[in-house]
Motif scaffolding. Structure first.
Motif, PDB file in Angstrom:
ATOM      1  N   GLN A 145      -3.475 -35.662  75.381  1.00  0.00           N
ATOM      2  CA  GLN A 145      -2.441 -34.925  75.093  1.00  0.00           C
ATOM      3  C   GLN A 145      -2.112 -34.302  76.238  1.00  0.00           C
ATOM      4  OE1 GLN A 145      -1.829 -33.623  71.075  1.00  0.00           O
ATOM      5  NE2 GLN A 145      -3.752 -34.086  70.286  1.00  0.00           N
ATOM      6  N   ILE A 146      -0.839 -33.835  76.086  1.00  0.00           N
ATOM      7  CA  ILE A 146      -0.340 -33.305  77.449  1.00  0.00           C
ATOM      8  C   ILE A 146       0.237 -31.892  76.935  1.00  0.00           C
ATOM      9  CG2 ILE A 146      -0.424 -34.990  78.957  1.00  0.00           C
ATOM     10  CD1 ILE A 146       2.927 -35.353  78.232  1.00  0.00           C
ATOM     11  N   THR A 147       0.027 -30.793  77.847  1.00  0.00           N
ATOM     12  CA  THR A 147       1.003 -29.670  77.621  1.00  0.00           C
ATOM     13  C   THR A 147       1.282 -29.191  79.096  1.00  0.00           C
ATOM     14  OG1 THR A 147      -1.114 -28.167  78.313  1.00  0.00           O
ATOM     15  CG2 THR A 147      -0.703 -28.783  76.036  1.00  0.00           C
ATOM     16  N   GLY A 148       2.130 -28.216  79.262  1.00  0.00           N
ATOM     17  CA  GLY A 148       2.900 -28.139  80.597  1.00  0.00           C
ATOM     18  C   GLY A 148       3.995 -29.227  81.044  1.00  0.00           C
ATOM     19  N   HIS A 149       4.277 -30.004  79.720  1.00  0.00           N
ATOM     20  CA  HIS A 149       5.218 -31.328  80.290  1.00  0.00           C
ATOM     21  C   HIS A 149       6.827 -30.926  80.448  1.00  0.00           C
ATOM     22  CE1 HIS A 149       6.311 -30.560  76.048  1.00  0.00           C
ATOM     23  NE2 HIS A 149       4.955 -30.754  75.721  1.00  0.00           N
ATOM     24  N   GLY A 150       7.137 -29.864  79.964  1.00  0.00           N
ATOM     25  CA  GLY A 150       8.371 -29.488  80.403  1.00  0.00           C
ATOM     26  C   GLY A 150       9.596 -30.189  79.447  1.00  0.00           C
ATOM     27  N   LEU A 151       9.165 -30.804  78.553  1.00  0.00           N
ATOM     28  CA  LEU A 151      10.083 -31.407  77.622  1.00  0.00           C
ATOM     29  C   LEU A 151      10.760 -30.358  76.605  1.00  0.00           C
ATOM     30  CD1 LEU A 151      11.662 -34.069  77.221  1.00  0.00           C
ATOM     31  CD2 LEU A 151       9.692 -34.675  75.531  1.00  0.00           C
ATOM     32  N   SER A 152      11.896 -30.105  76.641  1.00  0.00           N
ATOM     33  CA  SER A 152      12.472 -28.976  76.015  1.00  0.00           C
ATOM     34  C   SER A 152      12.529 -29.092  74.700  1.00  0.00           C
ATOM     35  CB  SER A 152      13.907 -28.999  76.569  1.00  0.00           C
ATOM     36  OG  SER A 152      14.887 -28.306  75.418  1.00  0.00           O
ATOM     37  N   ASP A 153      12.095 -27.946  73.869  1.00  0.00           N
ATOM     38  CA  ASP A 153      12.025 -28.051  72.471  1.00  0.00           C
ATOM     39  C   ASP A 153      13.331 -27.988  71.844  1.00  0.00           C
ATOM     40  OD1 ASP A 153       9.212 -27.318  72.625  1.00  0.00           O
ATOM     41  OD2 ASP A 153       9.669 -25.093  72.156  1.00  0.00           O
ATOM     42  N   ALA A 154      14.369 -27.704  72.447  1.00  0.00           N
ATOM     43  CA  ALA A 154      15.686 -27.980  71.812  1.00  0.00           C
ATOM     44  C   ALA A 154      16.328 -29.380  71.770  1.00  0.00           C
ATOM     45  CB  ALA A 154      16.672 -27.151  72.524  1.00  0.00           C
ATOM     46  N   VAL A 155      15.916 -30.289  72.772  1.00  0.00           N
ATOM     47  CA  VAL A 155      15.904 -31.536  72.840  1.00  0.00           C
ATOM     48  C   VAL A 155      15.459 -32.263  71.847  1.00  0.00           C
ATOM     49  CG1 VAL A 155      15.728 -33.665  74.692  1.00  0.00           C
ATOM     50  CG2 VAL A 155      16.919 -31.643  75.415  1.00  0.00           C
ATOM     51  N   ILE A 156      13.854 -32.019  71.894  1.00  0.00           N
ATOM     52  CA  ILE A 156      13.288 -32.407  70.813  1.00  0.00           C
ATOM     53  C   ILE A 156      13.534 -32.375  69.405  1.00  0.00           C
ATOM     54  CG2 ILE A 156      10.747 -32.506  69.788  1.00  0.00           C
ATOM     55  CD1 ILE A 156       9.484 -31.768  72.741  1.00  0.00           C
ATOM     56  N   LYS A 157      13.992 -31.107  69.191  1.00  0.00           N
ATOM     57  CA  LYS A 157      14.471 -30.807  67.669  1.00  0.00           C
ATOM     58  C   LYS A 157      15.802 -31.474  67.433  1.00  0.00           C
ATOM     59  CE  LYS A 157      15.516 -26.822  64.722  1.00  0.00           C
ATOM     60  NZ  LYS A 157      16.788 -27.619  64.067  1.00  0.00           N
ATOM     61  N   SER A 180       3.470 -49.573  79.873  1.00  0.00           N
ATOM     62  CA  SER A 180       2.944 -48.815  80.900  1.00  0.00           C
ATOM     63  C   SER A 180       2.165 -47.464  80.008  1.00  0.00           C
ATOM     64  CB  SER A 180       3.653 -48.404  81.771  1.00  0.00           C
ATOM     65  OG  SER A 180       4.785 -48.013  81.496  1.00  0.00           O
ATOM     66  N   LEU A 181       3.162 -46.720  79.289  1.00  0.00           N
ATOM     67  CA  LEU A 181       2.489 -45.486  78.796  1.00  0.00           C
ATOM     68  C   LEU A 181       3.364 -45.357  77.421  1.00  0.00           C
ATOM     69  CD1 LEU A 181       4.030 -42.475  79.306  1.00  0.00           C
ATOM     70  CD2 LEU A 181       3.349 -43.546  81.611  1.00  0.00           C
ATOM     71  N   THR A 182       2.926 -44.723  76.455  1.00  0.00           N
ATOM     72  CA  THR A 182       3.758 -44.204  75.217  1.00  0.00           C
ATOM     73  C   THR A 182       3.573 -42.817  75.231  1.00  0.00           C
ATOM     74  OG1 THR A 182       3.206 -46.415  74.145  1.00  0.00           O
ATOM     75  CG2 THR A 182       3.864 -44.498  72.879  1.00  0.00           C
ATOM     76  N   ILE A 183       4.881 -42.129  74.904  1.00  0.00           N
ATOM     77  CA  ILE A 183       4.552 -40.520  74.662  1.00  0.00           C
ATOM     78  C   ILE A 183       5.073 -40.354  73.128  1.00  0.00           C
ATOM     79  CG2 ILE A 183       5.782 -38.331  74.853  1.00  0.00           C
ATOM     80  CD1 ILE A 183       6.188 -39.340  77.909  1.00  0.00           C
ATOM     81  N   ILE A 194      -1.372 -30.951  67.874  1.00  0.00           N
ATOM     82  CA  ILE A 194      -1.339 -29.400  68.901  1.00  0.00           C
ATOM     83  C   ILE A 194       0.096 -28.934  68.731  1.00  0.00           C
ATOM     84  CG2 ILE A 194      -2.228 -28.580  70.762  1.00  0.00           C
ATOM     85  CD1 ILE A 194      -4.321 -30.802  70.873  1.00  0.00           C
ATOM     86  N   PRO A 195       0.475 -27.865  68.422  1.00  0.00           N
ATOM     87  CA  PRO A 195       1.605 -27.245  68.438  1.00  0.00           C
ATOM     88  C   PRO A 195       2.128 -27.224  70.123  1.00  0.00           C
ATOM     89  CG  PRO A 195       0.440 -26.078  66.885  1.00  0.00           C
ATOM     90  CD  PRO A 195      -0.361 -27.084  67.292  1.00  0.00           C
ATOM     91  N   GLY A 196       3.166 -28.099  70.355  1.00  0.00           N
ATOM     92  CA  GLY A 196       3.730 -27.661  71.633  1.00  0.00           C
ATOM     93  C   GLY A 196       3.048 -28.951  72.727  1.00  0.00           C
ATOM     94  N   ALA A 197       2.204 -29.646  72.144  1.00  0.00           N
ATOM     95  CA  ALA A 197       1.766 -30.698  73.093  1.00  0.00           C
ATOM     96  C   ALA A 197       2.129 -32.078  72.642  1.00  0.00           C
ATOM     97  CB  ALA A 197      -0.051 -31.046  72.672  1.00  0.00           C
ATOM     98  N   LEU A 198       2.301 -32.945  73.481  1.00  0.00           N
ATOM     99  CA  LEU A 198       2.588 -34.481  73.287  1.00  0.00           C
ATOM    100  C   LEU A 198       1.420 -35.262  73.542  1.00  0.00           C
ATOM    101  CD1 LEU A 198       6.024 -34.565  75.517  1.00  0.00           C
ATOM    102  CD2 LEU A 198       5.700 -34.215  72.911  1.00  0.00           C
ATOM    103  N   VAL A 199       1.269 -36.447  72.498  1.00  0.00           N
ATOM    104  CA  VAL A 199       0.299 -37.396  72.678  1.00  0.00           C
ATOM    105  C   VAL A 199       0.792 -38.589  73.618  1.00  0.00           C
ATOM    106  CG1 VAL A 199      -1.044 -38.989  71.514  1.00  0.00           C
ATOM    107  CG2 VAL A 199      -0.479 -37.013  70.352  1.00  0.00           C
ATOM    108  N   VAL A 200       0.005 -38.697  74.526  1.00  0.00           N
ATOM    109  CA  VAL A 200       0.051 -39.962  75.248  1.00  0.00           C
ATOM    110  C   VAL A 200      -0.958 -41.099  75.350  1.00  0.00           C
ATOM    111  CG1 VAL A 200       0.791 -40.649  77.861  1.00  0.00           C
ATOM    112  CG2 VAL A 200       1.242 -38.250  76.895  1.00  0.00           C
ATOM    113  N   ASN A 201      -0.577 -42.303  75.447  1.00  0.00           N
ATOM    114  CA  ASN A 201      -1.549 -43.392  75.514  1.00  0.00           C
ATOM    115  C   ASN A 201      -1.035 -44.482  76.315  1.00  0.00           C
ATOM    116  OD1 ASN A 201       0.089 -44.028  72.831  1.00  0.00           O
ATOM    117  ND2 ASN A 201      -0.894 -45.983  73.532  1.00  0.00           N
TER     118      ASN A 201
END
Length: 333
Positions: free
Chosen positions: A43-55, A215-218, A243-250
């Motif tokens: 899982q990644i934090t500090g990724h910079g992906l905007s909450d507004a864009v996600i929402k 290659s990878l999935t977010i 985890i609130p705010g985190a993204l899962v990556v594999n």
């Protein structure tokens, strides 16, 4: 920079990858390398992906899936090789990726690919096949296209940053992957798991056990009963906590192949909610599948094979590998 492990999946702060400190970027790369060798998930934090864009992409997907089936079928996926548009509940079985038979998965989905407007023959159907065909957009919600294109662009940029971290973790030049992912054939998918009162069929899952392709999935997951599970090297299915705010990556099969299986493409699934849960178990995931350029030749990386030792895999193009995988995941009727 800080990292921890929640459950079986490491949590990595990748914010240094956006900074000017090379040694800090290398340190993150080594954390990514360790996670990919141990479980292939983090899982990644500090990724910079905007909450507004996600929402916005989440909200428009929710509005789309709430429509009647007949309305959603107006933008149905045309065929297994053309992964654009809507697929209804039960029309896909991820377990087919592993050549196993299983009932159709208990989810519906909507897919889009790259949005490229160019006269360059590289992007034409004659040369690229299905990889750059136009997307299908529903009439409602009207703002869906803009929201999804914004998210696609942001997630694609994030993947390029992670791939630079991967290169550092593998002791490669930081820009090693750049010319292999500058015209990527990635996909954005919303997967809706509706609440169901009736029990699943034997062996039926929200998403059957599978590995990803590229290659990878977010994944932007959602906290709700019945969620993502990974199959550990100890042979156990373990929940991946939200985890609130985190993204899962594999990582996917192509990255495992690229690294001569030094990195692990781990089987995972989306479990059914417990039958004793009486609340609404609806959930949705926003998933970005990163896939290199269709003509990128994937051959074992020089830092992942000993001199004089034959690699496990013959070279294959990213596009051919992806098409082969797609054709296995749809119901055979």
């Amino acid at each position: 920079m800080s990292s921890q492990t929640v459950g079986v999946v490491p949590v990595i702060d990748i914010s240094p990858l956006f900074g000017d400190d090379l040694e800090a970027r290398r340190a993150v790369g080594k954390e990514l390398d360790a996670a990919c060798r141990e479980i292939g998930f983090f899982q990644i934090t500090g990724h910079g992906l905007s909450d507004a864009v996600i929402k916005e992409v989440y909200d428009t997907a929710k509005e789309f899936f709430a429509q009647p089936l007949a309305e959603k079928r107006k933008v149905a996926q045309p065929n297994p090789k053309t992964v654009r548009g809507y697929t209804a509940v039960g029309e896909q079985a991820f377990a087919y990726n592993e050549d196993t038979s299983a009932p159709g998965d208990l989810h519906e989905k909507f897919d889009v690919g790259p949005f490229v407007e160019s006269d360059d023959p590289y992007f034409s159907v004659d040369v690229a096949g299905p990889h750059f065909i136009p997307n299908q957009w529903p009439e409602h919600p009207a703002r869906m296209q803009l929201a999804w294109e914004d998210y696609f662009e942001a997630a694609d940029a994030l993947c390029r940053t992670i791939m630079r971290g991967f290169a550092l973790g593998l002791d490669l030049p930081e820009d090693f992957f750049e010319d292999k992912i500058d015209k990527d054939i990635s996909m954005l998918r919303a997967i809706h798991y509706p609440h169901r009162d009736e029990p699943p069929l034997p062996g039926q899952m929200r998403a059957g056990a599978h590995t990803d392709y590229g290659s990878l999935t977010i994944v932007r997951p959602e906290e709700a009963p019945g969620g993502l599970q990974v199959f550990t090297q100890d042979g156990d299915w373990k929940d991946v906590p939200v985890i609130p705010g985190a993204l899962v990556v594999n990582i996917g099969d192509l990255m495992a192949q690229w690294t001569n299986d030094q990195w692990i493409s781990t089987r995972h699934r989306v479990a059914n909610p417990p039958r004793d849960v009486v609340a609404n178990t609806e959930r949705m995931s926003i998933v970005f599948f990163h896939q290199p350029n269709y003509d990128a030749v994937i051959e074992v990386l020089p830092t992942c094979v000993e001199p004089g030792v034959a690699p496990k895999y013959a070279p294959i193009t990213s596009g051919d590998h992806l098409t082969m995988k797609f054709e296995k995941t749809h119901q055979r009727v």
